[in-house]
Design an enzyme around this catalytic site. Structure first.
Site, PDB file in Angstrom:
ATOM      1  N   GLN A  94      88.693  44.257 -19.932  1.00  0.00           N
ATOM      2  CA  GLN A  94      87.402  44.572 -20.450  1.00  0.00           C
ATOM      3  C   GLN A  94      86.500  43.612 -20.124  1.00  0.00           C
ATOM      4  O   GLN A  94      86.568  42.471 -19.612  1.00  0.00           O
ATOM      5  CB  GLN A  94      87.599  43.980 -21.794  1.00  0.00           C
ATOM      6  CG  GLN A  94      86.219  44.139 -22.923  1.00  0.00           C
ATOM      7  CD  GLN A  94      86.250  43.925 -24.202  1.00  0.00           C
ATOM      8  OE1 GLN A  94      87.327  43.244 -24.672  1.00  0.00           O
ATOM      9  NE2 GLN A  94      85.269  44.066 -24.991  1.00  0.00           N
ATOM     10  N   HIS A 100      83.921  49.137 -26.927  1.00  0.00           N
ATOM     11  CA  HIS A 100      83.581  50.552 -26.410  1.00  0.00           C
ATOM     12  C   HIS A 100      84.980  51.444 -26.117  1.00  0.00           C
ATOM     13  O   HIS A 100      85.899  50.671 -25.569  1.00  0.00           O
ATOM     14  CB  HIS A 100      82.720  50.344 -25.197  1.00  0.00           C
ATOM     15  CG  HIS A 100      83.336  49.612 -24.066  1.00  0.00           C
ATOM     16  ND1 HIS A 100      83.136  48.373 -24.081  1.00  0.00           N
ATOM     17  CD2 HIS A 100      84.001  49.890 -22.985  1.00  0.00           C
ATOM     18  CE1 HIS A 100      83.739  47.700 -23.120  1.00  0.00           C
ATOM     19  NE2 HIS A 100      83.877  48.789 -22.501  1.00  0.00           N
ATOM     20  N   HIS A 102      86.101  54.428 -23.794  1.00  0.00           N
ATOM     21  CA  HIS A 102      85.837  55.319 -22.831  1.00  0.00           C
ATOM     22  C   HIS A 102      86.653  56.608 -23.000  1.00  0.00           C
ATOM     23  O   HIS A 102      87.692  56.790 -23.207  1.00  0.00           O
ATOM     24  CB  HIS A 102      86.748  54.720 -21.317  1.00  0.00           C
ATOM     25  CG  HIS A 102      86.523  53.403 -20.691  1.00  0.00           C
ATOM     26  ND1 HIS A 102      85.413  53.084 -19.849  1.00  0.00           N
ATOM     27  CD2 HIS A 102      86.628  52.212 -21.215  1.00  0.00           C
ATOM     28  CE1 HIS A 102      85.248  51.836 -19.549  1.00  0.00           C
ATOM     29  NE2 HIS A 102      86.033  51.137 -20.643  1.00  0.00           N
TER      30      HIS A 102
HETATM   31  P1  DGP Z   1      85.069  47.710 -19.610  1.00  0.00           P
HETATM   32  O1  DGP Z   1      85.734  47.259 -18.107  1.00  0.00           O
HETATM   33  O2  DGP Z   1      86.270  48.454 -20.434  1.00  0.00           O
HETATM   34  O3  DGP Z   1      84.508  46.566 -20.292  1.00  0.00           O
HETATM   35  O4  DGP Z   1      84.031  48.685 -19.454  1.00  0.00           O
HETATM   36  C1  DGP Z   1      82.713  48.519 -19.323  1.00  0.00           C
HETATM   37  C2  DGP Z   1      81.952  49.571 -18.442  1.00  0.00           C
HETATM   38  O5  DGP Z   1      80.390  49.444 -18.613  1.00  0.00           O
HETATM   39  C3  DGP Z   1      82.373  49.763 -17.007  1.00  0.00           C
HETATM   40  O6  DGP Z   1      83.030  51.060 -16.909  1.00  0.00           O
HETATM   41  C4  DGP Z   1      81.041  49.947 -16.436  1.00  0.00           C
HETATM   42  C5  DGP Z   1      79.974  50.207 -17.565  1.00  0.00           C
HETATM   43  N1  DGP Z   1      78.777  49.516 -17.399  1.00  0.00           N
HETATM   44  C6  DGP Z   1      78.646  48.093 -17.041  1.00  0.00           C
HETATM   45  N2  DGP Z   1      77.175  48.093 -17.417  1.00  0.00           N
HETATM   46  C7  DGP Z   1      76.616  49.332 -17.595  1.00  0.00           C
HETATM   47  C8  DGP Z   1      75.115  49.996 -17.605  1.00  0.00           C
HETATM   48  O7  DGP Z   1      74.360  48.945 -17.519  1.00  0.00           O
HETATM   49  N3  DGP Z   1      75.024  51.158 -17.706  1.00  0.00           N
HETATM   50  C9  DGP Z   1      75.906  51.864 -17.758  1.00  0.00           C
HETATM   51  N4  DGP Z   1      75.815  53.381 -18.228  1.00  0.00           N
HETATM   52  N5  DGP Z   1      77.336  51.533 -17.906  1.00  0.00           N
HETATM   53  C10 DGP Z   1      77.468  50.113 -17.606  1.00  0.00           C
END
Ligand code: DGP
Length: 114
Positions: A94, A100, A102
């Site tokens: 994470q 969240h 996915h």
């Molecule tokens: P996790 O590693 O499970 O915490 O997933 C976080 C996800 O969030 C990662 O796959 C990339 C996404 N992410 C991070 N910052 C942003 C952002 O500013 N916009 C979007 N659309 N996604 C983001």
């Protein structure tokens, strides 16, 4: 806990490709897509991780899973199939401290994950 980039996305202070929204949740495309379809489904109320959820959050967590089903239908992967993942904590991978899910689809996904 301090808010994350996801709070800014919820408030529309930074852009995101939103797929679905309701009073409790938001779904938007992941910036760092790992599959042709990669959407994040988040609660609007910040819960830092699954470890921080409580019994009172059970209805909200269930709602998020129904939202995942709606997103799969909106993006037309409901018949081909998809994977739902929630990373929790450091070893879970994470990186954003706002719970969240996915949703990944659009290709055949391998198992086990890395
Ligand atoms: P996790 O590693 O499970 O915490 O997933 C976080 C996800 O969030 C990662 O796959 C990339 C996404 N992410 C991070 N910052 C942003 C952002 O500013 N916009 C979007 N659309 N996604 C983001």
């Amino acid at each position: 806990m301090p808010e994350t980039i996801f709070s800014k996305i919820i408030r529309k202070e930074i852009p995101a490709k939103i797929v679905y929204e309701d009073d409790l949740s938001l779904a938007f495309h992941d910036l760092n897509a790992q599959a042709p379809i990669h959407v994040l489904v988040i609660p609007k109320r910040q819960i830092d991780s699954l470890e921080h959820a409580s019994e009172e959050d059970a209805k909200l967590l269930g709602h998020l899973q129904i939202v995942l089903q709606k997103v799969a239908r909106i993006l037309n992967v409901h018949e081909s199939g998809y994977r739902v993942v929630m990373n929790c904590g450091r070893d879970g991978g994470q990186s954003v401290g706002h719970l969240h899910y996915h949703l990944l689809g659009g290709r055949t996904l391998v198992w086990p994950p890395g």
